[in-house]
Design a protein around this motif. Structure first.
Motif, PDB file in Angstrom:
ATOM      1  N   THR A  81       6.837 -12.658   7.934  1.00 38.04           N
ATOM      2  CA  THR A  81       5.720 -13.048   7.059  1.00 38.04           C
ATOM      3  C   THR A  81       4.942 -14.168   7.725  1.00 38.04           C
ATOM      4  OG1 THR A  81       7.036 -12.499   5.128  1.00 38.04           O
ATOM      5  CG2 THR A  81       5.163 -13.945   4.752  1.00 38.04           C
ATOM      6  N   VAL A  82       3.631 -14.022   7.771  1.00 34.71           N
ATOM      7  CA  VAL A  82       2.809 -15.093   8.349  1.00 34.71           C
ATOM      8  C   VAL A  82       2.764 -16.247   7.357  1.00 34.71           C
ATOM      9  CG1 VAL A  82       0.493 -15.746   9.109  1.00 34.71           C
ATOM     10  CG2 VAL A  82       1.424 -13.504   9.709  1.00 34.71           C
ATOM     11  N   ALA A  90      -5.175  -8.617   6.587  1.00 29.15           N
ATOM     12  CA  ALA A  90      -5.115  -7.429   5.709  1.00 29.15           C
ATOM     13  C   ALA A  90      -3.870  -7.554   4.827  1.00 29.15           C
ATOM     14  CB  ALA A  90      -5.087  -6.163   6.544  1.00 29.15           C
ATOM     15  N   CYS A  91      -3.812  -8.639   4.070  1.00 31.99           N
ATOM     16  CA  CYS A  91      -2.598  -8.978   3.295  1.00 31.99           C
ATOM     17  C   CYS A  91      -2.688  -8.549   1.847  1.00 31.99           C
ATOM     18  CB  CYS A  91      -2.367 -10.486   3.333  1.00 31.99           C
ATOM     19  SG  CYS A  91      -1.773 -11.051   4.916  1.00 31.99           S
ATOM     20  N   GLY A  92      -3.626  -7.672   1.502  1.00 37.26           N
ATOM     21  CA  GLY A  92      -3.729  -7.262   0.110  1.00 37.26           C
ATOM     22  C   GLY A  92      -4.491  -8.277  -0.717  1.00 37.26           C
ATOM     23  N   GLY A 123      -2.130  -3.447 -14.207  1.00 38.40           N
ATOM     24  CA  GLY A 123      -1.819  -2.109 -13.686  1.00 38.40           C
ATOM     25  C   GLY A 123      -0.390  -1.739 -14.081  1.00 38.40           C
ATOM     26  N   CYS A 171      -1.875   3.527 -14.795  1.00 39.86           N
ATOM     27  CA  CYS A 171      -2.902   3.102 -15.751  1.00 39.86           C
ATOM     28  C   CYS A 171      -3.424   1.716 -15.404  1.00 39.86           C
ATOM     29  CB  CYS A 171      -2.336   2.995 -17.165  1.00 39.86           C
ATOM     30  SG  CYS A 171      -1.151   4.244 -17.565  1.00 39.86           S
ATOM     31  N   THR A 178       1.655  -4.539 -12.512  1.00 36.90           N
ATOM     32  CA  THR A 178       1.104  -5.527 -11.582  1.00 36.90           C
ATOM     33  C   THR A 178      -0.081  -6.235 -12.228  1.00 36.90           C
ATOM     34  OG1 THR A 178       0.084  -5.866  -9.402  1.00 36.90           O
ATOM     35  CG2 THR A 178      -0.249  -3.718 -10.386  1.00 36.90           C
ATOM     36  N   LEU A 214      -5.132  -8.425 -12.164  1.00 35.60           N
ATOM     37  CA  LEU A 214      -6.017  -7.578 -11.370  1.00 35.60           C
ATOM     38  C   LEU A 214      -7.454  -7.938 -11.700  1.00 35.60           C
ATOM     39  CD1 LEU A 214      -4.354  -4.089 -11.790  1.00 35.60           C
ATOM     40  CD2 LEU A 214      -4.577  -5.355  -9.676  1.00 35.60           C
ATOM     41  N   PHE A 253     -11.147  -5.888  -4.401  1.00 34.69           N
ATOM     42  CA  PHE A 253     -10.309  -4.868  -5.031  1.00 34.69           C
ATOM     43  C   PHE A 253     -11.217  -3.879  -5.751  1.00 34.69           C
ATOM     44  CE2 PHE A 253      -7.604  -3.587  -8.723  1.00 34.69           C
ATOM     45  CZ  PHE A 253      -6.723  -2.818  -7.989  1.00 34.69           C
ATOM     46  N   GLY A 307      -9.998   5.986  -6.869  1.00 32.20           N
ATOM     47  CA  GLY A 307      -9.001   6.639  -6.002  1.00 32.20           C
ATOM     48  C   GLY A 307      -9.311   6.422  -4.537  1.00 32.20           C
ATOM     49  N   GLY A 355      -9.221   3.132  -2.854  1.00 32.27           N
ATOM     50  CA  GLY A 355      -8.834   1.824  -2.315  1.00 32.27           C
ATOM     51  C   GLY A 355      -8.152   1.918  -0.954  1.00 32.27           C
ATOM     52  N   ALA A 364      -9.554   0.504   2.571  1.00 34.95           N
ATOM     53  CA  ALA A 364      -8.781  -0.468   3.356  1.00 34.95           C
ATOM     54  C   ALA A 364      -8.669   0.010   4.808  1.00 34.95           C
ATOM     55  CB  ALA A 364      -7.397  -0.658   2.741  1.00 34.95           C
TER      56      ALA A 364
HETATM   57  C1  LIG Z   1      -2.502   0.057 -10.461  1.00 37.09           C
HETATM   58  C2  LIG Z   1      -3.146   0.458  -9.153  1.00 37.09           C
HETATM   59  C3  LIG Z   1      -3.446   1.794  -8.885  1.00 37.09           C
HETATM   60  C4  LIG Z   1      -4.058   2.188  -7.683  1.00 37.09           C
HETATM   61  N1  LIG Z   1      -4.349   3.518  -7.461  1.00 37.09           N
HETATM   62  C5  LIG Z   1      -4.921   3.891  -6.292  1.00 37.09           C
HETATM   63  C6  LIG Z   1      -5.198   5.267  -6.000  1.00 37.09           C
HETATM   64  O1  LIG Z   1      -4.910   6.156  -6.803  1.00 37.09           O
HETATM   65  N2  LIG Z   1      -5.766   5.575  -4.804  1.00 37.09           N
HETATM   66  C7  LIG Z   1      -6.104   4.608  -3.885  1.00 37.09           C
HETATM   67  O2  LIG Z   1      -6.627   4.926  -2.797  1.00 37.09           O
HETATM   68  N3  LIG Z   1      -5.858   3.304  -4.139  1.00 37.09           N
HETATM   69  C8  LIG Z   1      -5.288   2.927  -5.298  1.00 37.09           C
HETATM   70  N4  LIG Z   1      -5.029   1.596  -5.541  1.00 37.09           N
HETATM   71  C9  LIG Z   1      -5.507   0.610  -4.581  1.00 37.09           C
HETATM   72  C10 LIG Z   1      -4.669   0.555  -3.333  1.00 37.09           C
HETATM   73  O3  LIG Z   1      -3.304   0.374  -3.665  1.00 37.09           O
HETATM   74  C11 LIG Z   1      -5.166  -0.604  -2.473  1.00 37.09           C
HETATM   75  O4  LIG Z   1      -6.579  -0.584  -2.405  1.00 37.09           O
HETATM   76  C12 LIG Z   1      -4.606  -0.532  -1.063  1.00 37.09           C
HETATM   77  O5  LIG Z   1      -3.198  -0.520  -1.106  1.00 37.09           O
HETATM   78  C13 LIG Z   1      -5.110  -1.718  -0.246  1.00 37.09           C
HETATM   79  O6  LIG Z   1      -4.453  -1.744   0.980  1.00 37.09           O
HETATM   80  P1  LIG Z   1      -4.257  -3.140   1.746  1.00 37.09           P
HETATM   81  O7  LIG Z   1      -3.601  -2.750   3.037  1.00 37.09           O
HETATM   82  O8  LIG Z   1      -5.524  -3.891   1.782  1.00 37.09           O
HETATM   83  O9  LIG Z   1      -3.266  -3.998   0.851  1.00 37.09           O
HETATM   84  P2  LIG Z   1      -1.742  -3.727   0.470  1.00 37.09           P
HETATM   85  O10 LIG Z   1      -1.464  -2.274   0.309  1.00 37.09           O
HETATM   86  O11 LIG Z   1      -1.487  -4.639  -0.690  1.00 37.09           O
HETATM   87  O12 LIG Z   1      -0.927  -4.228   1.749  1.00 37.09           O
HETATM   88  C14 LIG Z   1      -0.890  -5.586   2.118  1.00 37.09           C
HETATM   89  C15 LIG Z   1       0.345  -5.835   2.948  1.00 37.09           C
HETATM   90  O13 LIG Z   1       0.303  -7.145   3.505  1.00 37.09           O
HETATM   91  C16 LIG Z   1       1.582  -7.720   3.403  1.00 37.09           C
HETATM   92  N5  LIG Z   1       1.460  -9.197   3.412  1.00 37.09           N
HETATM   93  C17 LIG Z   1       1.011 -10.011   2.431  1.00 37.09           C
HETATM   94  N6  LIG Z   1       1.046 -11.307   2.815  1.00 37.09           N
HETATM   95  C18 LIG Z   1       1.544 -11.306   4.076  1.00 37.09           C
HETATM   96  C19 LIG Z   1       1.841 -12.334   5.025  1.00 37.09           C
HETATM   97  N7  LIG Z   1       1.627 -13.626   4.746  1.00 37.09           N
HETATM   98  N8  LIG Z   1       2.363 -11.984   6.236  1.00 37.09           N
HETATM   99  C20 LIG Z   1       2.588 -10.665   6.535  1.00 37.09           C
HETATM  100  N9  LIG Z   1       2.329  -9.654   5.689  1.00 37.09           N
HETATM  101  C21 LIG Z   1       1.808  -9.967   4.477  1.00 37.09           C
HETATM  102  C22 LIG Z   1       2.126  -7.178   2.075  1.00 37.09           C
HETATM  103  O14 LIG Z   1       3.545  -7.271   2.076  1.00 37.09           O
HETATM  104  C23 LIG Z   1       1.632  -5.744   2.124  1.00 37.09           C
HETATM  105  O15 LIG Z   1       2.547  -4.916   2.808  1.00 37.09           O
HETATM  106  C24 LIG Z   1      -4.391   1.196  -6.728  1.00 37.09           C
HETATM  107  C25 LIG Z   1      -4.060  -0.156  -6.968  1.00 37.09           C
HETATM  108  C26 LIG Z   1      -3.445  -0.526  -8.169  1.00 37.09           C
HETATM  109  C27 LIG Z   1      -3.108  -1.977  -8.411  1.00 37.09           C
END
Ligand SMILES: Cc1cc2nc3c(=O)[nH]c(=O)nc-3n(C[C@H](O)[C@H](O)[C@H](O)COP(=O)(O)OP(=O)(O)OC[C@H]3O[C@@H](n4cnc5c(N)ncnc54)[C@H](O)[C@@H]3O)c2cc1C
Length: 287
Positions: free
Chosen positions: A21-22, A52-54, A79, A117, A168, A171, A192, A198, A200, A204
């Protein structure tokens, strides 16, 4: 998909570090790059950083959404998801909108269905959650109370919940900054997008690719001079062109989720001819 991407990056010679983890980033005093420290106190150097940490992260050295004034980062949406067995199969992803939220039903592996949902927290506050947190464990029952949607109820009738209910929060569907203190943000870290689109995950992936290509172009052009701040500006501009409209359109659709049921019924009647346009309007467009 995560695993496939990981393997493919490795094949292309990317140095991959798993499980760390960073914790902290520090800009080098001469501005030529960054030091990145992880939870094992290992330090690496980077010319550029793409984060790209979400949507919820905390890294020392950067203003982080997971730190500071918590209320400022809260959104009004929650969520909730669970897997079901025994839902009759349909060749479609189904969306059920109700006042204050919506539920998507999608087939997943092993003949199961994922019910996912997004509900406005006012539904929880208004006491619809009869039985408190316990009611959450039976998602179909909870939805019967909260959504009062006969078609959704019929789809889940007799189905067996085969996973725990996962929730979750907070949001806040919204577009965020493309960069922060010289770091490029990609994926949910840069905003977000409402899950009903559908899109996200696709967004990303596209944003990550865009950030990488802007950095690569910069690295190639570096011999020609120019300022590294150009990178953030250029990325922000291209990301806005590619994804800006998606957020605007999604926000408009979101207002329908909280609209009175007569307005929702009217909107539902328009879906056959409006739906395709709305779908396209929320997709990534190559800048
Ligand atoms: C309820 C819900 C339903 C959804 N339904 C859909 C859908 O049907 N279709 C769709 O396309 N999208 C959907 N999404 C959205 C989708 O999940 C996100 O848009 C997508 O996962 C974003 O990807 P990301 O890589 O940016 O972030 P994430 O998938 O959140 O990945 C981020 C990663 O970074 C890591 N991280 C965080 N901090 C650190 C750190 N300090 N050091 C190292 N690693 C770190 C985390 O552990 C994680 O693995 C939904 C989201 C929610 C909440």
């Amino acid at each position: 998909m995560d695993e496939a991407l990981w393997r493919s990056d490795k094949q292309f010679g990317v140095e991959m570090i798993e499980g760390n983890t960073v914790r902290q980033v520090r800009r080098l005093a001469d501005g030529s790059g960054w030091e990145v420290e992880d939870d094992r106190q290992e330090v690496r150097h980077a010319r550029f950083l793409i984060l790209a940490c979400g949507r919820w992260w905390r890294i020392d050295g950067l203003r982080s959404p997971g730190r500071g004034e918590p209320r400022a980062n809260y959104g009004p949406w929650v969520g909730v998801k669970a897997h079901f067995r025994g839902v009759s199969e349909r060749d479609a992803i189904e969306m059920y909108f109700f006042q204050g939220g919506y539920c998507g039903l999608a087939p997943v592996e092993g003949g199961r269905y994922n019910a996912c949902c997004l509900v406005h927290r006012s539904l929880l506050q208004a006491g619809h959650l009869n039985g408190g947190a316990k009611a959450f464990t039976d998602l179909a029952r909870w939805l019967r109370v909260v959504a009062q949607h006969p078609a959704l109820e019929a789809r889940l009738r007799g189905a067996q919940q085969v996973s725990p209910t996962l929730a979750t929060a907070p949001l806040r569907p919204a577009r965020g900054p493309a960069g922060r203190e010289g770091v490029l943000l990609a994926g949910d870290a840069a905003g977000f997008l409402d899950p009903f689109t559908g899109d996200g995950i696709s967004m990303a992936l596209h944003a990550g690719r865009l950030a990488a290509s802007v950095v690569a172009d910069r690295a190639v052009a570096e011999g020609l001079g120019g300022s590294p701040a150009d990178v953030t500006r250029r990325y922000a501009c291209l990301l806005s062109r590619a994804a800006g409209r998606s957020y605007t359109v999604a926000a408009l659709i979101r207002t329908l989720v909280r609209a009175p049921s007569e307005v929702q019924d009217l909107a539902a009647k328009m879906v056959p001819w409006l739906g395709t346009h709305l779908l396209h309007a929320t997709r990534w467009r190559d800048p």
